[in-house]
Design an enzyme around this catalytic site. Structure first.
Site, short mmCIF file in Angstrom:
data_model
loop_
_atom_site.label_atom_id
_atom_site.label_comp_id
_atom_site.label_asym_id
_atom_site.label_seq_id
_atom_site.Cartn_x
_atom_site.Cartn_y
_atom_site.Cartn_z
N TYR A 1 -32.84 -16.35 -32.64
CA TYR A 1 -33.27 -16.26 -31.43
C TYR A 1 -32.56 -16.09 -30.78
CZ TYR A 1 -36.16 -18.00 -35.04
OH TYR A 1 -37.46 -18.74 -35.85
N ASP B 1 -24.80 -10.35 -12.37
CA ASP B 1 -24.36 -11.74 -13.10
C ASP B 1 -23.51 -11.87 -12.96
OD1 ASP B 1 -26.67 -12.00 -13.87
OD2 ASP B 1 -26.74 -10.85 -16.44
N LYS C 1 -44.14 -1.07 -6.01
CA LYS C 1 -42.79 -1.57 -4.81
C LYS C 1 -41.31 -1.13 -5.75
CE LYS C 1 -45.71 -3.32 -2.75
NZ LYS C 1 -45.69 -3.41 -0.95
N GLN D 1 -34.22 -0.97 -4.25
CA GLN D 1 -33.94 -1.01 -3.87
C GLN D 1 -32.44 -2.57 -3.87
OE1 GLN D 1 -35.38 -0.05 0.31
NE2 GLN D 1 -37.21 0.77 -0.92
N VAL E 1 -43.56 5.22 -22.58
CA VAL E 1 -44.04 5.64 -23.82
C VAL E 1 -44.52 4.86 -24.85
CG1 VAL E 1 -42.28 7.82 -23.62
CG2 VAL E 1 -41.74 5.85 -25.26
N CYS F 1 -31.14 -8.32 -49.46
CA CYS F 1 -30.00 -9.70 -49.02
C CYS F 1 -30.30 -10.75 -49.61
CB CYS F 1 -28.87 -10.03 -47.78
SG CYS F 1 -27.99 -10.61 -47.50
N HIS G 1 -27.84 -4.00 -47.01
CA HIS G 1 -28.47 -3.74 -45.81
C HIS G 1 -28.64 -3.06 -45.09
CE1 HIS G 1 -29.14 -8.15 -44.05
NE2 HIS G 1 -27.75 -8.11 -44.46
N GLU H 1 -31.22 -1.00 -43.98
CA GLU H 1 -31.42 -0.82 -43.19
C GLU H 1 -30.55 -0.08 -42.25
OE1 GLU H 1 -31.22 -5.18 -43.21
OE2 GLU H 1 -31.48 -3.52 -44.36
#
Length: 541
Positions: free
Chosen positions: A54, A146, A186, A191, A240, A379, A513, A515
């Protein structure tokens, strides 16, 4: 000669620096250049490994076991280049290295300061572990302004001076918002963002402007004038319909042309036929399948970013649109699974940690097994499928995982040692969280003649892992007697890696995993096969 391109962001976060970096890398690659992509994150964690999904989204794992930012997944999916530990840099890792050197006395009694010691550490990391790359693209996390990112900005400013404009370039990604009340785009936020960047000594060479509609020519001239760049260097980045259209869209806007112009490179235009063909297949599928993903972090989909993309890759390979139905697994602990899973063409239970939502995942696995719906457990999803089979097929009613506490039937538990090649690896339950993980690429032996062997087309594979607990090998014989086959094992025969149910249309669980290794032009075979099974299921319901 290696050239460095630094990508920064301003105005707001989540504008897509990672995708922009990945798309530019793909464009340069298509022009014949060898590229490398890196992420510089300003947070103080050494890596995202102990951060909540999260907080940070997905943790992406490389072959060499680095836990990294999810943007490295974008880099790999767009370019096909496997990331390494050296491609992920954090403030925490830099400070850890600097303090370690100070404690060893490497600085010979010097006072340790951000400049030069921390900035030198950042520069050394940026330039380290390179071979013959033509371009290294470095994405700076966060936004300009930052506090945390200031050392990184100072470091890349110094590199710009040291290497010169012939070897460095600065790309700044900003937002051009549409204000409905005013009826116009805008440019002022851009800028101000550029002025903030200039205040730390960096003049951007290219402005990549995110917007949801065309930027008028007059507005582009205004941005160029106020931000001190050529009008051709103001590149609009329109929204897109699929992230894989970004590469072609950026080329159409002249992004890679401007990069080549900056470095004085006269090379042929990129061949983007594969990209165009793939985007066309995404936009014009032959059909669609509905996949239910039963997880515990479904309120933040970035927690499953690679998973979602791998499923889409499987859809592309089958010319199908994949509709993803994200379901919180805790729902099944209060409601009947039939209400949410009836009619879906495939069920996937992904990885996760902790007991919360585990019973819901077990219910999802049972539903898929009993209703003959294609099931893919990854997993934690494999572990829950094994526990479900132990409870409802073998009859071990107290079957559970030691991850959830002490149990008389530890079907899943913490293994303390295993072989990795010729090396013995060990872990202890009380060690650091990262130290108790099995991380990175491990080999697996696949049972000849199994469904999974047919999917891979070979019996020795290598896949990436990120988990702490393992299926207990001591339950293997009893589970196989009731039809749950252990079709993949670690080479030493100690760690179960894959299970399947042969008399089911498609029921597979994997401890790794997959993926993390699926790419746009190389869909992972397990996801291709899973979506193919879901397509078959769609014709039956």
């Amino acid at each position: 000669m290696t050239r460095f391109i630094f990508i920064t962001g301003g105005v707001v976060s989540s504008l897509g620096k990672g995708l922009s970096s990945a798309a530019l890398g793909a464009l340069l690659q298509a022009r014949g250049f060898k590229v490398r992509l890196r992420k510089l994150d300003p947070y103080l964690n050494v890596d995202p490994g102990t951060m909540s999904p999260y907080q940070h989204g997905e943790v992406y794992v490389t072959d060499d076991g680095a836990e990294t930012d999810l943007d490295l997944g974008h880099y790999e999916r767009f370019t096909g280049i496997s990331g390494r530990r050296s491609d992920s840099i954090t403030t925490g890792r830099i400070y850890q290295n600097v303090i370690t050197k100070e404690r060893r006395g490497d600085y010979l009694g010097a006072t340790i300061q951000v400049i030069p010691h921390v900035t030198d550490g950042i520069k050394d990391w940026i330039k380290a572990d390179l071979a013959d790359e033509d371009f290294v693209l470095c994405e700076i996390g966060g936004t300009v302004g930052d506090i945390e990112s200031l050392p990184f900005l100072e470091a890349i400013r110094q590199l710009g001076n040291e290497l010169g404009s012939e070897r460095t370039m600065f790309v700044h990604l900003t937002l051009i918002p549409w204000i409905p009340a005013a009826g116009e785009l805008k440019t002022k936020p851009t800028q101000h963002s550029v002025k903030e960047l200039q205040s730390v000594g960096i003049q951007p060479d290219i402005l990549l402007c995110r917007c949801d509609r065309e930027i008028p020519a007059e507005s582009r001239r205004k941005i160029a004038q106020f931000c001190n760049v050529r009008p051709s260097a103001v590149i609009q980045a329109l929204d897109v319909d699929t992230i894989y259209a970004v590469t072609g869209a950026y080329h159409a806007e002249g992004f890679d042309d401007e990069v080549c112009r900056h470095f004085g490179l006269d090379v042929p235009a990129p061949n983007l036929k594969n990209w165009d063909d793939t985007v066309d297949r995404i936009r014009h599928p032959e059909g669609e399948v509905n996949i239910a993903i039963v997880g515990k972090y479904t309120s933040l989909l970035d927690a499953y970013k690679s998973l979602a993309e791998a499923l889409r890759h499987g859809g592309i390979a089958n010319n199908q649109k994949v509709n993803l139905n994200w379901i919180d697994s805790e729902i099944f602990e209060r409601e009947d699974a039939v209400q949410h899973l009836d009619g879906v063409h495939g069920i996937l239970v992904p990885g996760g940690f902790g007991e919360r939502g585990s019973e819901g995942k077990i219910q999802a696995a049972r539903f898929a097994r009993e209703r003959k719906v294609p099931y893919f457990g990854i997993c934690f999803g494999m572990q829950m499928a094994v526990i479900e089979a132990a409870r409802n097929l073998v009859g071990i009613k107290q079957a559970s995982s030691t991850e959830f506490g002490e149990t008389p039937e530890p079907v899943v538990g913490l293994m303390t040692e295993w072989l990795r090649g010729n090396m013995l690896e060990k872990r202890m339950a009380g060690g650091d969280l990262g130290g108790t993980m099995r991380l990175g690429a491990y080999e697996c032996d696949v049972t000849p003649g199994s469904l999974i062997a047919g999917i891979y087309g070979k019996t020795r594979i290598s896949e990436r892992h990120r988990h702490r607990y393992e299926v207990n090998i001591n339950y293997k014989d009893r589970l196989e007697k009731v039809g749950l086959k252990f079709s993949g094992m670690s080479p030493d025969g100690v760690l179960p890696e894959m299970v399947e149910i042969p008399d089911h249309p498609w029921f597979v669980g994997v401890q790794f995993h997959p993926e993390l290794k699926s790419r746009l032009f190389e869909p992972h075979p397990l996801f291709t096969s899973f979506i193919g099974a879901a397509l078959t299921q769609s014709r039956l319901v």
